[in-house]
Design a protein around this motif. Sequence first.
Motif, PDB file in Angstrom:
ATOM      1  N   TRP A   1       0.840  -1.198   0.000  1.00  0.00           N
ATOM      2  CA  TRP A   1       0.000   0.000   0.000  1.00  0.00           C
ATOM      3  C   TRP A   1       0.873   1.245   0.000  1.00  0.00           C
ATOM      4  CZ3 TRP A   1      -0.808   4.505   2.520  1.00  0.00           C
ATOM      5  CH2 TRP A   1      -1.952   5.195   2.169  1.00  0.00           C
TER       6      TRP A   1
ATOM      7  N   THR B   1       2.613   1.930  -3.413  1.00  0.00           N
ATOM      8  CA  THR B   1       1.701   2.589  -4.346  1.00  0.00           C
ATOM      9  C   THR B   1       1.602   4.072  -4.023  1.00  0.00           C
ATOM     10  OG1 THR B   1       0.432   0.560  -4.638  1.00  0.00           O
ATOM     11  CG2 THR B   1      -0.678   2.620  -5.208  1.00  0.00           C
ATOM     12  N   ASP B   2       1.465   4.384  -2.748  1.00  0.00           N
ATOM     13  CA  ASP B   2       1.374   5.779  -2.316  1.00  0.00           C
ATOM     14  C   ASP B   2       2.650   6.545  -2.672  1.00  0.00           C
ATOM     15  OD1 ASP B   2       0.065   7.960  -0.800  1.00  0.00           O
ATOM     16  OD2 ASP B   2       1.745   7.647   0.580  1.00  0.00           O
TER      17      ASP B   2
ATOM     18  N   ASP C   1       2.744   7.326  -6.347  1.00  0.00           N
ATOM     19  CA  ASP C   1       1.825   8.432  -6.643  1.00  0.00           C
ATOM     20  C   ASP C   1       2.460   9.773  -6.269  1.00  0.00           C
ATOM     21  OD1 ASP C   1      -0.116   6.660  -7.550  1.00  0.00           O
ATOM     22  OD2 ASP C   1      -1.282   6.715  -5.684  1.00  0.00           O
TER      23      ASP C   1
ATOM     24  N   GLN D   1      -5.487  16.785  -8.011  1.00  0.00           N
ATOM     25  CA  GLN D   1      -4.866  15.460  -7.937  1.00  0.00           C
ATOM     26  C   GLN D   1      -4.358  15.163  -6.529  1.00  0.00           C
ATOM     27  OE1 GLN D   1      -1.849  14.950 -10.969  1.00  0.00           O
ATOM     28  NE2 GLN D   1      -3.218  15.651 -12.590  1.00  0.00           N
TER      29      GLN D   1
ATOM     30  N   GLN E   1      -7.252  14.296  -4.356  1.00  0.00           N
ATOM     31  CA  GLN E   1      -7.706  12.929  -4.643  1.00  0.00           C
ATOM     32  C   GLN E   1      -6.791  11.907  -3.969  1.00  0.00           C
ATOM     33  OE1 GLN E   1      -7.894  12.721  -8.921  1.00  0.00           O
ATOM     34  NE2 GLN E   1      -9.778  13.904  -9.040  1.00  0.00           N
ATOM     35  N   LEU E   2      -5.483  12.135  -4.038  1.00  0.00           N
ATOM     36  CA  LEU E   2      -4.534  11.232  -3.383  1.00  0.00           C
ATOM     37  C   LEU E   2      -4.737  11.237  -1.871  1.00  0.00           C
ATOM     38  CD1 LEU E   2      -1.240  11.882  -5.373  1.00  0.00           C
ATOM     39  CD2 LEU E   2      -2.671   9.838  -5.463  1.00  0.00           C
ATOM     40  N   ASN E   3      -4.947  12.423  -1.305  1.00  0.00           N
ATOM     41  CA  ASN E   3      -5.168  12.508   0.142  1.00  0.00           C
ATOM     42  C   ASN E   3      -6.452  11.813   0.536  1.00  0.00           C
ATOM     43  OD1 ASN E   3      -2.816  13.925   0.654  1.00  0.00           O
ATOM     44  ND2 ASN E   3      -3.784  15.922   0.491  1.00  0.00           N
TER      45      ASN E   3
ATOM     46  N   LYS F   1      -7.801   9.299  -1.025  1.00  0.00           N
ATOM     47  CA  LYS F   1      -7.505   7.870  -1.161  1.00  0.00           C
ATOM     48  C   LYS F   1      -6.721   7.368   0.047  1.00  0.00           C
ATOM     49  CE  LYS F   1      -4.513   5.161  -4.060  1.00  0.00           C
ATOM     50  NZ  LYS F   1      -3.686   5.167  -5.261  1.00  0.00           N
ATOM     51  N   ALA F   2      -5.785   8.171   0.530  1.00  0.00           N
ATOM     52  CA  ALA F   2      -4.958   7.781   1.677  1.00  0.00           C
ATOM     53  C   ALA F   2      -5.778   7.718   2.953  1.00  0.00           C
ATOM     54  CB  ALA F   2      -3.807   8.757   1.855  1.00  0.00           C
ATOM     55  N   ASP F   3      -6.816   8.551   3.055  1.00  0.00           N
ATOM     56  CA  ASP F   3      -7.645   8.572   4.257  1.00  0.00           C
ATOM     57  C   ASP F   3      -8.580   7.368   4.364  1.00  0.00           C
ATOM     58  OD1 ASP F   3      -6.456  10.897   5.080  1.00  0.00           O
ATOM     59  OD2 ASP F   3      -8.033  12.212   4.293  1.00  0.00           O
ATOM     60  N   LYS F   4      -8.761   6.637   3.264  1.00  0.00           N
ATOM     61  CA  LYS F   4      -9.680   5.489   3.267  1.00  0.00           C
ATOM     62  C   LYS F   4      -9.079   4.306   3.950  1.00  0.00           C
ATOM     63  CE  LYS F   4     -12.331   6.806  -0.732  1.00  0.00           C
ATOM     64  NZ  LYS F   4     -12.720   6.528  -2.076  1.00  0.00           N
TER      65      LYS F   4
END
Length: 147
Positions: A88, A91-92, A95, A137, A140-142, A144-147
Amino acid sequence: MWTIKEFAEKTFVSPVALRYYDKTGILPTKRLENGYRFYDEEDLLIMKNLVVLKYAGFSLEDIKILTSLYNEPEGQACNDTANEVLRWNLTDMKDRIDMLQQIVAIIEELTPLFDNHELYKVNQLTLEQQINELFDQINQLNAKADK
């Protein structure tokens, strides 16, 4: 065996941070009979991992998961946990690298424009659009990271 002061000097991590890592279970320390913390070679290995992972952008929660594995029996469950956290974060990191490359490109494009104020004014709208796209963008990444 090192005292907290010696270990802090050896690892370039402040005693305050070491106490925090102990308190939160990220790097639980051993104690002498007098209650003083002490650190050994295994702690040094864990701290080196912690510093690298922190620099790479891993959250303290993920670092805690990984450092706790040092106290778990070897086996597939341990490997699966480590792989999940590492994949995980990989991937981060990719990005973030992509995003940083885009930001570098904008800065490289932007800096010569400041040499001539008129050039900046001509290109200002395009640059603002690029910044807005990067801002979206990043959000969106942040998310995604919070999920």
